[in-house]
Structure formats: structure tokens, C-alpha cells
Design a protein around this motif. Structure first.
Motif, PDB file in Angstrom:
ATOM      1  N   VAL A 186       3.150 -30.450   4.250  1.00  0.00           N
ATOM      2  CA  VAL A 186       3.091 -28.991   4.383  1.00  0.00           C
ATOM      3  C   VAL A 186       2.166 -28.405   3.315  1.00  0.00           C
ATOM      4  N   SER A 187       1.323 -27.480   3.740  1.00  0.00           N
ATOM      5  CA  SER A 187       0.584 -26.628   2.801  1.00  0.00           C
ATOM      6  C   SER A 187       1.018 -25.198   3.078  1.00  0.00           C
ATOM      7  N   ALA A 188       1.448 -24.489   2.049  1.00  0.00           N
ATOM      8  CA  ALA A 188       2.062 -23.173   2.215  1.00  0.00           C
ATOM      9  C   ALA A 188       1.263 -22.109   1.477  1.00  0.00           C
ATOM     10  N   VAL A 189       1.136 -20.954   2.119  1.00  0.00           N
ATOM     11  CA  VAL A 189       0.414 -19.817   1.544  1.00  0.00           C
ATOM     12  C   VAL A 189       1.342 -18.612   1.529  1.00  0.00           C
ATOM     13  N   GLY A 190       1.384 -17.921   0.404  1.00  0.00           N
ATOM     14  CA  GLY A 190       2.141 -16.684   0.302  1.00  0.00           C
ATOM     15  C   GLY A 190       1.192 -15.524   0.081  1.00  0.00           C
ATOM     16  N   LEU A 191       1.603 -14.354   0.566  1.00  0.00           N
ATOM     17  CA  LEU A 191       0.806 -13.142   0.377  1.00  0.00           C
ATOM     18  C   LEU A 191       1.626 -12.085  -0.336  1.00  0.00           C
ATOM     19  N   ASP A 192       0.947 -11.289  -1.163  1.00  0.00           N
ATOM     20  CA  ASP A 192       1.567 -10.097  -1.733  1.00  0.00           C
ATOM     21  C   ASP A 192       0.467  -9.113  -2.073  1.00  0.00           C
ATOM     22  N   ILE A 193       0.783  -7.813  -1.968  1.00  0.00           N
ATOM     23  CA  ILE A 193      -0.207  -6.793  -2.324  1.00  0.00           C
ATOM     24  C   ILE A 193      -0.073  -6.359  -3.774  1.00  0.00           C
ATOM     25  N   SER A 194       0.947  -6.846  -4.468  1.00  0.00           N
ATOM     26  CA  SER A 194       1.167  -6.471  -5.862  1.00  0.00           C
ATOM     27  C   SER A 194       0.574  -7.522  -6.799  1.00  0.00           C
ATOM     28  N   PRO A 195      -0.353  -7.154  -7.666  1.00  0.00           N
ATOM     29  CA  PRO A 195      -0.882  -8.125  -8.636  1.00  0.00           C
ATOM     30  C   PRO A 195       0.209  -8.725  -9.513  1.00  0.00           C
ATOM     31  N   THR A 196       1.175  -7.918  -9.927  1.00  0.00           N
ATOM     32  CA  THR A 196       2.264  -8.441 -10.748  1.00  0.00           C
ATOM     33  C   THR A 196       3.106  -9.427  -9.946  1.00  0.00           C
ATOM     34  N   GLY A 197       3.355  -9.127  -8.675  1.00  0.00           N
ATOM     35  CA  GLY A 197       4.109 -10.042  -7.821  1.00  0.00           C
ATOM     36  C   GLY A 197       3.412 -11.379  -7.673  1.00  0.00           C
ATOM     37  N   VAL A 198       2.101 -11.350  -7.484  1.00  0.00           N
ATOM     38  CA  VAL A 198       1.337 -12.599  -7.360  1.00  0.00           C
ATOM     39  C   VAL A 198       1.402 -13.397  -8.661  1.00  0.00           C
ATOM     40  N   ALA A 199       1.281 -12.707  -9.778  1.00  0.00           N
ATOM     41  CA  ALA A 199       1.350 -13.392 -11.076  1.00  0.00           C
ATOM     42  C   ALA A 199       2.721 -14.034 -11.285  1.00  0.00           C
ATOM     43  N   GLU A 200       3.783 -13.333 -10.890  1.00  0.00           N
ATOM     44  CA  GLU A 200       5.133 -13.875 -11.029  1.00  0.00           C
ATOM     45  C   GLU A 200       5.329 -15.098 -10.129  1.00  0.00           C
ATOM     46  N   ALA A 201       4.788 -15.040  -8.915  1.00  0.00           N
ATOM     47  CA  ALA A 201       4.910 -16.175  -7.999  1.00  0.00           C
ATOM     48  C   ALA A 201       4.124 -17.378  -8.521  1.00  0.00           C
ATOM     49  N   ASP A 202       2.921 -17.120  -9.017  1.00  0.00           N
ATOM     50  CA  ASP A 202       2.122 -18.216  -9.586  1.00  0.00           C
ATOM     51  C   ASP A 202       2.869 -18.882 -10.739  1.00  0.00           C
ATOM     52  N   LYS A 203       3.494 -18.077 -11.585  1.00  0.00           N
ATOM     53  CA  LYS A 203       4.252 -18.622 -12.710  1.00  0.00           C
ATOM     54  C   LYS A 203       5.405 -19.485 -12.215  1.00  0.00           C
ATOM     55  N   GLU A 204       6.168 -18.977 -11.250  1.00  0.00           N
ATOM     56  CA  GLU A 204       7.324 -19.717 -10.726  1.00  0.00           C
ATOM     57  C   GLU A 204       6.904 -21.023 -10.068  1.00  0.00           C
TER      58      GLU A 204
ATOM     59  N   LYS B 263      -3.650   1.688   6.477  1.00  0.00           N
ATOM     60  CA  LYS B 263      -3.809   1.873   5.032  1.00  0.00           C
ATOM     61  C   LYS B 263      -2.972   3.038   4.514  1.00  0.00           C
ATOM     62  N   ALA B 264      -2.833   4.061   5.343  1.00  0.00           N
ATOM     63  CA  ALA B 264      -2.067   5.227   4.919  1.00  0.00           C
ATOM     64  C   ALA B 264      -0.586   4.926   4.762  1.00  0.00           C
ATOM     65  N   HIS B 265      -0.130   3.839   5.381  1.00  0.00           N
ATOM     66  CA  HIS B 265       1.290   3.499   5.357  1.00  0.00           C
ATOM     67  C   HIS B 265       1.628   2.327   4.436  1.00  0.00           C
ATOM     68  N   VAL B 266       0.627   1.691   3.856  1.00  0.00           N
ATOM     69  CA  VAL B 266       0.866   0.562   2.947  1.00  0.00           C
ATOM     70  C   VAL B 266       0.873   1.096   1.520  1.00  0.00           C
ATOM     71  N   ASN B 267       2.041   1.125   0.919  1.00  0.00           N
ATOM     72  CA  ASN B 267       2.220   1.775  -0.381  1.00  0.00           C
ATOM     73  C   ASN B 267       2.167   0.750  -1.513  1.00  0.00           C
ATOM     74  N   LEU B 268       0.947   0.437  -1.933  1.00  0.00           N
ATOM     75  CA  LEU B 268       0.763  -0.526  -3.021  1.00  0.00           C
ATOM     76  C   LEU B 268       1.465  -0.073  -4.287  1.00  0.00           C
TER      77      LEU B 268
ATOM     78  N   ALA C  35       7.663  -1.386  -8.601  1.00  0.00           N
ATOM     79  CA  ALA C  35       8.940  -2.104  -8.517  1.00  0.00           C
ATOM     80  C   ALA C  35       8.877  -3.403  -9.306  1.00  0.00           C
ATOM     81  N   TRP C  36       7.774  -4.136  -9.159  1.00  0.00           N
ATOM     82  CA  TRP C  36       7.625  -5.381  -9.910  1.00  0.00           C
ATOM     83  C   TRP C  36       7.562  -5.102 -11.414  1.00  0.00           C
TER      84      TRP C  36
END
Length: 220
Positions: A74-92, A5-10, A16-17
Motif C-alpha cells: 500500500v502507498s497512502a496519501v493524505g490531504l489537508d488544507i491546513s499547513p499546521t495540520g500537514v506539519a503535525e501529520a508529517d511529524k506523527e 472556493k467561497a465555501h472552503v474555510n482555510l 483550529a490546529w
């Protein structure tokens, strides 16, 4: 034991997003991945199965998820720790491309804490390992071994390949680093240079950071 957790910089990635500092964004699927999906179709998608699960950690806007989802079954899952990144991916994926949630979805989740109901047949790592501080590399390898089905595959776009230094992200990597991390639980079955025609024409100039190779690893 490494304090993950100390090294994951949310905050770094969310900022950046929000500020549009997304030099990793290619605007479409990774060309070298598309080549491998074609050249290794029988290996990655054996006819003994009709359904395959795919995971892409740090999936960006999800272009590579869409490439996998184009394959029937195929069923595909993506992960991101950024809420904005997830929102952008959902939109795309769902608004722009019209893909269904059953075929592809993106979760707001930390790769190191993600707990799926079952391992995946294929994982694609592209600009994910290189975004992690080197102290997390052993944890990355352990998670990959946990999350890939035995007999399944890990596809790595190995970047940036350069001599070790203190710069990053993207942090310097080497083929030897990948081999050291993965060889206990994976067998490398393919590796090659990313061809000039496959190098992205948008985003950061990756040649400024190091070389690129693409590799396929089978889970033992």
C-alpha cells in the motif's frame, strides 16, 4: 454552479490546529476502519494485485494513513488544507512512527483542486464530508467518482447521522444523503452501525452529534 472556493474555510481549520481545537483527533486509527480492513481484506486488497493506492482527504494527524500503510503493497496519501495540520501529520507519520515517504505522505492541497497522476484504489472519508457545508456535497460526490478507480472502493464513516438542521460543522447527514450522492457512480456493498466498542473514547463525544455507521462502496 457552486463557488467552491467561497465555501472552503482555510482560516477556520488553520486556527483550529494552531489553537488545539482538534476534537476529531482520536490519538490512533479509527477502530471501525480497522475492523473493516480485516473483515473486507479480500475485497479491498484482491490477490489479483500486489500494489494499492489509498487517499484520505482531511487526514488529521494521519493515524488512518498509518493503518493502511501497515498493509504490504500500500502507498497512502493524505490531504489537508491546513499547513499546521500537514506539519503535525508529517511529524506523527515520519518522526514518531518512522514511516517512509514512499509508503505514506501528506500533501498541502485542496481536495477539490487536487490533481493526482492516477485515480486511487481506496479512499477513506472520515469526518470530511461532515466538515463541508452542504452546498459542497454534490462537488464532493463528483470528486469521489473522479478519484476512485473503477472497481475500487470508497469507505465512509457516516457521521453525524441525525435529522437535518442548521448546525455544523459537523453538519447533519443521513444514509439517504449518502445514497443520493453516491448511487450514480457507486454501489453500496456493505453498511452497519458502528459498534459501542468501536466508538472513540477521546475527542468529542460523538453521540452528542448523531449516530455513526460505516459503509463500503464499489466504484462502478
Amino acid at each position: 454552479m457552486t463557488d467552491i472556493k467561497a465555501h472552503v474555510n482555510l482560516e477556520r481549520w488553520e486556527s483550529a490546529w494552531q489553537e488545539g481545537r482538534t476534537g476529531w483527533d482520536l490519538g490512533d486509527a479509527t477502530p471501525a476502519l480497522l475492523s473493516v480492513l480485516q473483515s473486507h481484506e479480500s475485497v479491498l486488497f484482491p490477490t489479483s494485485k500486489s500494489q494499492w493506492s489509498v487517499l484520505i482527504p482531511g487526514c488529521g494527524r494521519g493515524y488512518d494513513l498509518a493503518a493502511f500503510a501497515a498493509k504490504k503493497g500500500v502507498s497512502a496519501v493524505g490531504l489537508d488544507i491546513s499547513p499546521t495540520g500537514v506539519a503535525e501529520a508529517d511529524k506523527e507519520l515520519h518522526q514518531v512512527r518512522g514511516l517512509s515517504q514512499e509508503t505514506v505522505r501528506v500533501q498541502l492541497a485542496d481536495f477539490f483542486e487536487f490533481s493526482p497522476s492516477a485515480p486511487f484504489d481506496i479512499i477513506f472519508d472520515h469526518t470530511f464530508l461532515c466538515a463541508l457545508v452542504p452546498a459542497l456535497r454534490s462537488a464532493w460526490a463528483k470528486r469521489m467518482s473522479d478519484l476512485v478507480n473503477k472497481g475500487g472502493h470508497l469507505i465512509c464513516l457516516m457521521f453525524p447521522l441525525r435529522d437535518a438542521d442548521e448546525k455544523g460543522p459537523p453538519y447533519a447527514l443521513s444514509v439517504e444523503v449518502y445514497q443520493e450522492l453516491l448511487s450514480p457512480n457507486f454501489k453500496q456493498i456493505y453498511i452497519r452501525e458502528v459498534e459501542e466498542s468501536e466508538k472513540p473514547k477521546v475527542g468529542i463525544n460523538r453521540d452528542d452529534y448523531g449516530a455513526q455507521k460505516i459503509s463500503v462502496w464499489e466504484r462502478l
